[in-house]
Design a protein around this motif. Sequence first.
Motif, PDB file in Angstrom:
ATOM      1  N   ALA A 185     107.951  -4.721 124.167  1.00  0.00           N
ATOM      2  CA  ALA A 185     107.231  -3.527 124.611  1.00  0.00           C
ATOM      3  C   ALA A 185     105.719  -3.685 124.510  1.00  0.00           C
ATOM      4  O   ALA A 185     104.974  -2.939 125.139  1.00  0.00           O
ATOM      5  CB  ALA A 185     107.688  -2.318 123.789  1.00  0.00           C
ATOM      6  N   ASP A 186     105.264  -4.639 123.729  1.00  0.00           N
ATOM      7  CA  ASP A 186     103.823  -4.860 123.594  1.00  0.00           C
ATOM      8  C   ASP A 186     103.255  -5.763 124.686  1.00  0.00           C
ATOM      9  O   ASP A 186     102.047  -5.933 124.786  1.00  0.00           O
ATOM     10  CB  ASP A 186     103.510  -5.513 122.229  1.00  0.00           C
ATOM     11  CG  ASP A 186     103.806  -4.588 121.075  1.00  0.00           C
ATOM     12  OD1 ASP A 186     103.256  -3.479 121.061  1.00  0.00           O
ATOM     13  OD2 ASP A 186     104.594  -4.970 120.194  1.00  0.00           O
ATOM     14  N   ASP A 188      95.146  10.040 127.583  1.00  0.00           N
ATOM     15  CA  ASP A 188      94.841   9.903 126.156  1.00  0.00           C
ATOM     16  C   ASP A 188      94.197   8.563 125.810  1.00  0.00           C
ATOM     17  O   ASP A 188      93.823   8.339 124.668  1.00  0.00           O
ATOM     18  CB  ASP A 188      96.142  10.006 125.332  1.00  0.00           C
ATOM     19  CG  ASP A 188      96.647  11.441 125.249  1.00  0.00           C
ATOM     20  OD1 ASP A 188      96.027  12.324 125.879  1.00  0.00           O
ATOM     21  OD2 ASP A 188      97.659  11.673 124.577  1.00  0.00           O
ATOM     22  N   ARG A 230      93.184  -3.157 113.290  1.00  0.00           N
ATOM     23  CA  ARG A 230      94.206  -2.147 113.028  1.00  0.00           C
ATOM     24  C   ARG A 230      93.693  -0.792 113.489  1.00  0.00           C
ATOM     25  O   ARG A 230      92.480  -0.595 113.606  1.00  0.00           O
ATOM     26  CB  ARG A 230      94.496  -2.073 111.521  1.00  0.00           C
ATOM     27  CG  ARG A 230      94.971  -3.364 110.913  1.00  0.00           C
ATOM     28  CD  ARG A 230      96.449  -3.530 111.154  1.00  0.00           C
ATOM     29  NE  ARG A 230      97.002  -4.589 110.321  1.00  0.00           N
ATOM     30  CZ  ARG A 230      97.880  -5.470 110.759  1.00  0.00           C
ATOM     31  NH1 ARG A 230      98.287  -5.447 112.016  1.00  0.00           N
ATOM     32  NH2 ARG A 230      98.377  -6.386 109.952  1.00  0.00           N
ATOM     33  N   LEU A 231      94.603   0.151 113.664  1.00  0.00           N
ATOM     34  CA  LEU A 231      94.155   1.454 114.172  1.00  0.00           C
ATOM     35  C   LEU A 231      93.176   2.129 113.215  1.00  0.00           C
ATOM     36  O   LEU A 231      92.305   2.884 113.647  1.00  0.00           O
ATOM     37  CB  LEU A 231      95.344   2.352 114.535  1.00  0.00           C
ATOM     38  CG  LEU A 231      96.372   2.779 113.496  1.00  0.00           C
ATOM     39  CD1 LEU A 231      95.840   3.869 112.603  1.00  0.00           C
ATOM     40  CD2 LEU A 231      97.622   3.273 114.219  1.00  0.00           C
ATOM     41  N   GLU A 232      93.287   1.830 111.919  1.00  0.00           N
ATOM     42  CA  GLU A 232      92.350   2.461 110.985  1.00  0.00           C
ATOM     43  C   GLU A 232      90.934   1.888 111.095  1.00  0.00           C
ATOM     44  O   GLU A 232      89.998   2.442 110.516  1.00  0.00           O
ATOM     45  CB  GLU A 232      92.849   2.366 109.539  1.00  0.00           C
ATOM     46  CG  GLU A 232      93.016   0.958 108.987  1.00  0.00           C
ATOM     47  CD  GLU A 232      94.445   0.463 109.110  1.00  0.00           C
ATOM     48  OE1 GLU A 232      95.102   0.807 110.119  1.00  0.00           O
ATOM     49  OE2 GLU A 232      94.911  -0.266 108.205  1.00  0.00           O
ATOM     50  N   PHE A 259      93.616   9.764 120.109  1.00  0.00           N
ATOM     51  CA  PHE A 259      94.127  10.585 119.009  1.00  0.00           C
ATOM     52  C   PHE A 259      94.692   9.726 117.882  1.00  0.00           C
ATOM     53  O   PHE A 259      94.358   9.922 116.722  1.00  0.00           O
ATOM     54  CB  PHE A 259      95.197  11.551 119.532  1.00  0.00           C
ATOM     55  CG  PHE A 259      94.654  12.468 120.590  1.00  0.00           C
ATOM     56  CD1 PHE A 259      93.892  13.577 120.240  1.00  0.00           C
ATOM     57  CD2 PHE A 259      94.852  12.193 121.933  1.00  0.00           C
ATOM     58  CE1 PHE A 259      93.354  14.409 121.204  1.00  0.00           C
ATOM     59  CE2 PHE A 259      94.326  13.021 122.908  1.00  0.00           C
ATOM     60  CZ  PHE A 259      93.572  14.131 122.559  1.00  0.00           C
ATOM     61  N   THR A 260      95.550   8.796 118.245  1.00  0.00           N
ATOM     62  CA  THR A 260      96.189   7.991 117.200  1.00  0.00           C
ATOM     63  C   THR A 260      95.390   6.721 116.882  1.00  0.00           C
ATOM     64  O   THR A 260      95.639   6.081 115.870  1.00  0.00           O
ATOM     65  CB  THR A 260      97.597   7.556 117.634  1.00  0.00           C
ATOM     66  OG1 THR A 260      97.469   6.723 118.792  1.00  0.00           O
ATOM     67  CG2 THR A 260      98.462   8.757 117.975  1.00  0.00           C
ATOM     68  N   HIS A 261      94.475   6.354 117.771  1.00  0.00           N
ATOM     69  CA  HIS A 261      93.699   5.119 117.669  1.00  0.00           C
ATOM     70  C   HIS A 261      94.559   3.872 117.798  1.00  0.00           C
ATOM     71  O   HIS A 261      94.113   2.761 117.493  1.00  0.00           O
ATOM     72  CB  HIS A 261      92.878   5.072 116.371  1.00  0.00           C
ATOM     73  CG  HIS A 261      91.860   6.167 116.273  1.00  0.00           C
ATOM     74  ND1 HIS A 261      90.988   6.279 115.232  1.00  0.00           N
ATOM     75  CD2 HIS A 261      91.570   7.210 117.094  1.00  0.00           C
ATOM     76  CE1 HIS A 261      90.213   7.343 115.406  1.00  0.00           C
ATOM     77  NE2 HIS A 261      90.567   7.925 116.529  1.00  0.00           N
ATOM     78  N   GLU A 262      95.788   4.063 118.238  1.00  0.00           N
ATOM     79  CA  GLU A 262      96.623   2.892 118.510  1.00  0.00           C
ATOM     80  C   GLU A 262      95.956   2.030 119.575  1.00  0.00           C
ATOM     81  O   GLU A 262      95.338   2.562 120.500  1.00  0.00           O
ATOM     82  CB  GLU A 262      98.004   3.321 119.007  1.00  0.00           C
ATOM     83  CG  GLU A 262      98.881   3.929 117.929  1.00  0.00           C
ATOM     84  CD  GLU A 262     100.097   4.609 118.512  1.00  0.00           C
ATOM     85  OE1 GLU A 262     101.212   4.204 118.189  1.00  0.00           O
ATOM     86  OE2 GLU A 262      99.916   5.558 119.313  1.00  0.00           O
ATOM     87  N   VAL A 310     106.463  -7.343 120.112  1.00  0.00           N
ATOM     88  CA  VAL A 310     107.805  -7.213 120.667  1.00  0.00           C
ATOM     89  C   VAL A 310     107.637  -7.054 122.180  1.00  0.00           C
ATOM     90  O   VAL A 310     106.521  -6.936 122.677  1.00  0.00           O
ATOM     91  CB  VAL A 310     108.552  -6.023 120.039  1.00  0.00           C
ATOM     92  CG1 VAL A 310     108.794  -6.278 118.559  1.00  0.00           C
ATOM     93  CG2 VAL A 310     107.788  -4.722 120.226  1.00  0.00           C
ATOM     94  N   ARG A 364      96.607  -0.993 122.360  1.00  0.00           N
ATOM     95  CA  ARG A 364      97.613  -1.747 123.112  1.00  0.00           C
ATOM     96  C   ARG A 364      96.889  -2.629 124.116  1.00  0.00           C
ATOM     97  O   ARG A 364      95.762  -2.347 124.514  1.00  0.00           O
ATOM     98  CB  ARG A 364      98.574  -0.802 123.842  1.00  0.00           C
ATOM     99  CG  ARG A 364      99.326   0.171 122.914  1.00  0.00           C
ATOM    100  CD  ARG A 364     100.355  -0.537 122.031  1.00  0.00           C
ATOM    101  NE  ARG A 364     101.123   0.391 121.198  1.00  0.00           N
ATOM    102  CZ  ARG A 364     100.952   0.533 119.884  1.00  0.00           C
ATOM    103  NH1 ARG A 364     100.043  -0.182 119.235  1.00  0.00           N
ATOM    104  NH2 ARG A 364     101.697   1.374 119.205  1.00  0.00           N
ATOM    105  N   LEU A 383     103.728  -8.675 111.373  1.00  0.00           N
ATOM    106  CA  LEU A 383     103.934  -8.152 112.724  1.00  0.00           C
ATOM    107  C   LEU A 383     103.675  -9.195 113.796  1.00  0.00           C
ATOM    108  O   LEU A 383     102.666  -9.886 113.799  1.00  0.00           O
ATOM    109  CB  LEU A 383     103.012  -6.955 112.955  1.00  0.00           C
ATOM    110  CG  LEU A 383     103.206  -5.770 112.011  1.00  0.00           C
ATOM    111  CD1 LEU A 383     102.213  -4.663 112.348  1.00  0.00           C
ATOM    112  CD2 LEU A 383     104.632  -5.245 112.088  1.00  0.00           C
ATOM    113  N   LEU A 384     104.619  -9.266 114.724  1.00  0.00           N
ATOM    114  CA  LEU A 384     104.492 -10.084 115.930  1.00  0.00           C
ATOM    115  C   LEU A 384     104.747  -9.150 117.104  1.00  0.00           C
ATOM    116  O   LEU A 384     105.422  -8.135 116.940  1.00  0.00           O
ATOM    117  CB  LEU A 384     105.535 -11.201 115.929  1.00  0.00           C
ATOM    118  CG  LEU A 384     105.420 -12.206 114.785  1.00  0.00           C
ATOM    119  CD1 LEU A 384     106.691 -13.020 114.663  1.00  0.00           C
ATOM    120  CD2 LEU A 384     104.234 -13.125 115.027  1.00  0.00           C
ATOM    121  N   LEU A 425      97.858  -7.971 115.601  1.00  0.00           N
ATOM    122  CA  LEU A 425      99.029  -7.769 114.756  1.00  0.00           C
ATOM    123  C   LEU A 425      99.105  -8.672 113.531  1.00  0.00           C
ATOM    124  O   LEU A 425      99.365  -8.211 112.426  1.00  0.00           O
ATOM    125  CB  LEU A 425     100.305  -7.944 115.593  1.00  0.00           C
ATOM    126  CG  LEU A 425     100.473  -6.947 116.748  1.00  0.00           C
ATOM    127  CD1 LEU A 425     101.630  -7.364 117.636  1.00  0.00           C
ATOM    128  CD2 LEU A 425     100.701  -5.544 116.208  1.00  0.00           C
TER     129      LEU A 425
END
Lengths: 763, 338
Positions: free
Chosen positions: A702-703, A432, A757-759, A635-638, A700, A640, A697-698, A676
């Motif tokens: 997991a990032d 993805d 941002r994802l948008e 799909f989500t445009h996230e 975490v 990482r 946002l900072l 972020l």
Amino acid sequence: MTAAAPEPKENMGQPVSRYDAVVKVTGRATYASDMPLDNPAYAFLVTSAIAKGRIDRFGLDDARGVRGVIEIVTYENAPKLKDSKLFSDGGYAGTTIQPLKSAEISHDGEIIAVVVAESYEAAREAANRVKVSYTATAPSATFDSPGTTAAAAKGQNAQFKEDAKVGDFAKAFDAAEVKLTAAYDTPTQHHNPMELFTTSCAWMGDNLVIYEGSQYVYGLKNGVAEQLGIDADKVRVVNPYVGGGFGSRGSMTPRTAIIAAIARRLNRPIKLVPTRDQGFTITTYRAETRHEIKLGASRDGKLVALRHEGAEISSRADAYCVGGTKTTTRLYACANVDSLVSIVRADRNTPGFMRSPPEVPYLFALESAMDELAVKLNIDPVELRRINDTTNEPIGGKPYTSRALMACFDEAAKAFGWAQRSPQPRSMSDGDWLIGHGCAATCYPTQMAPSAARVRLQRDGRTRVEIAGHEIGTGAYTVIAQTAAERLGVPLEKVAVFMGDSDLPPAPVAGGSNSTASTCSAVMMVCDQIRQRLFKAVMPGQSLTDRAKETVGLGQTPATQAAKSDRPLDLEKAFDALGVGVVEEYGEWKPEGAPLDSFRAMHSGHPRLVGGHQMKDQIAYAFGAEFVEVRVNRFTHEIRCPRLVGAFAAGRIVNPRTARSQLMGGLIWGMSSALLEATEIDERNARYVNDNLADYLLPVNADVSGVEVIMLSEQDDRINPAGVKGLGELANVGTNAAICNAIHHATGQRIRKLPVRLENIEV
Amino acid sequence: MRPFSYQRATDPTAAVQALGAAAAANTPLTKATAQPLAGGTTLIDLMKLDVMRPAGIVDINPLAQGWSAIELKGDGLRLGALAKMADVAAHAEIERHYPVIANSLKLAASAQLRNMATLGGNVMQRTRCSYFRDVTYENCNKRNPGSGCAAMDGVNRMHAVLGVSDQCIATYPGDFAQALIALDAMVEITGRSGTRNMPFAELHKAPGSTPDIETTLQPGELISAFSVSGRWPRSVYLKARDRQSYEFALSSAAVALDAQDGTVREARIALGGVATVPWRAREAEALLKGQKFDDGLAQRVADAAFAEARGRRHNSFKIALGKRVVARALQQAVTMEI
């Protein structure tokens, strides 16, 4: 050796553990608000709910009714304080907006009342019950808001002397074979150090002790004394540990003198612990900026024209600016350069230093544009930097003292696997996720400032180093202890370091990445004074030549000992010859090119930083190169960022462990800045919206999955005796551009506004 | 924070009596003078912000012994309201039979919060609207009915596009509730006159003209359990957010399917991060019933789910994003191996 404690290369010290590791991990390190006070009262701030206008009246009855309330201080009954000038105008303050002086409000979250009570809880409850009636007028929030005013930085900010230019930009750009014009935006950001912006003040007679996390105890001491109208010798600032600074504690904020004056009035120690959201408005921040870059190049990639125009937000009261064109106009070879920095005044608090203040926004623009140019020219972005690499900066033609930019690019590219990248945008993916690789240069000026130190050596080798430096989490205790141990030839565990106290010999502000270079140079000098005294005691007939200074050690053989035939001095014999139990020396060191008033200024809380492009016949910078992998979800445009690789050269690395930690933290913060961090402003009322750590946002854990730091061996004898360039602010500079460049590679889409941002992604 | 009384309830009767005793008629639950304390992750936060000002706290954690069981019996599931989010998320049988529940919990909050927070408290979590949480804003219809809405034309990137009214656009922030509403869960409510069961879908109330009334729960009532009938192994929770953990959804979808060889017998779709309440997309679901699944159908379903969506200045992107999230969640559910 482990990843956390890298094997030292040439011209690197040992990766010893942090001097303060045990007290920190066991919670025994005492931060400012941990300091015990005798019967303190507790202060809680009330801050303004409007950004512009005036207070019509306070309703205090409800608040006064809370059990335990001692006093509510507003402009109507506040102690009178003297003004302090902005640090860049020769004062100490990070803002000249002085709260509690009148009914006028100049920015969102300005301090408008201080509630003092017998407990923190009572003070907080009463503060919640303070009612305020305002007459609000429409504020100007930011760029494009009605009512802002813009003007060139030159002429209004004393530290911004000149817009750099050379050659004939207009003509060269006009004639260039390939042209690029692009605009870039960076957002408002807040430091949010872990330690809140606390202040405790206790008077003993006429003497004031301030416990406050500060990056400049001498500045704060002198600044508060000035505001209170008392002798600076009567003020002492104490903070053995500081829970993060990032620039937010470099200049004096208004809260300190207010709390000190109230404590004096009440004749009682006062402890103030503001909330996280108050920290967004009672201290400084990184203001939003806008940039336009114009690059002209030949087809083969040679830059022929470069123009960088930057605009920065500041307050109505103060002309703060970072002016990063001083760096971006000098980074690459180019004969025709032009620049302009302007300041846009809005109804905001005065911005201030935030980690790599000029370089973060300005290099985002330049290094994004360089990548755009590389794409335009169909040249590998690394090669484009190589084509434009230079030994001399183009504005004044001065040589870099050393410059390992391309060596850093090559090392980092190798570690990252850049050669395996498929250069076409949108050509790499994994399920993805679209994959992009990007890179950017990073750099930071090498700066030094006058510093004093006192060193005491005992017959048994025990050593005490006293210097009013600052442990803001960087490893300052550790590198100073290492420097003294090495210079005196005593075991590291025998060295005790005392810092964070304005009763100690002055050190400069812990800012501009100058601390290690300045404090270690001073400590080295004072250690040499001790060695000289001991040397004279055992060899009275001889003078200690410069060579002997280097080669005569104490106790142990120093690492720098050049001639093995020189036997180390026998410490006990030297002490016996002197007939004393302790040798103590104080000394004041200043870097080459420091102004004549340096030492006087150092004691009165004015750091005279020199270095970078301001040196007389040379220019000094640390360099690095950063490579990142981003993944953008189809799909989500996230977005990482699983991999960050940086290679850095910064002169002598005193401790590879603490240096790596600084650089790693910089890379992570750089990623945070790109993806972020942004303080959202409600344009209707010029107020901050996401003023808490859940909504600001900072990253975490997991990032952050892969961070690799490579330190190159570099020796530079032209900068300072310690040979240190400073790297605290080096690594978070290039990351913004590297990530946007990687997003372009992943998606084919160029993003010029941070954070991404994802948008903003249109896959 | 303001002073409050603290009381530990040792049994359900005592708890609902303590909570109900102080209740005044017509007071919305959120303004009731006595509030229950479970994990505390929302209540304490809002009390510190001065948004909630209860005079008394009734600590219901002692009820956990009876109210925290995780039971799979017959073909159904019963979850005690005081079960910790972390415990339910890590339960092997829930992971196997109800992946949408396990994942909605795993992707919520942070490990520390999941260790503290309870299921009942989680579904009652209040909005993260910045203007609601900042009492210096007078205009919040949720806090001060009739005062207006600062978010409507303010910074509203995180706000809702579905179930909105001209009074309020605050987003329901949770994740787990989407799994519950998708699975037609029932909620068991314990009050002074005993227990009653109602569809979970009837718990939350869209803002309409009374954004201060967020649920149908009355003062003196507590959620004691949730139940789901049937097993839903073909179910997913997909969550799009700004960072990889400890972050609210910009858009999420809880999808549960009964499908064989690509043909959908029954579909359940719920949306998070985009609506004022846990949001069931029933009209979209209906398009799937009995159909052979393909990407075109997924797209039509996603479009239907957001047909009524209304964006504002900063949150319009959620409509396109939400559609892609729904479509992708459906694809994942259809193709997942069970």
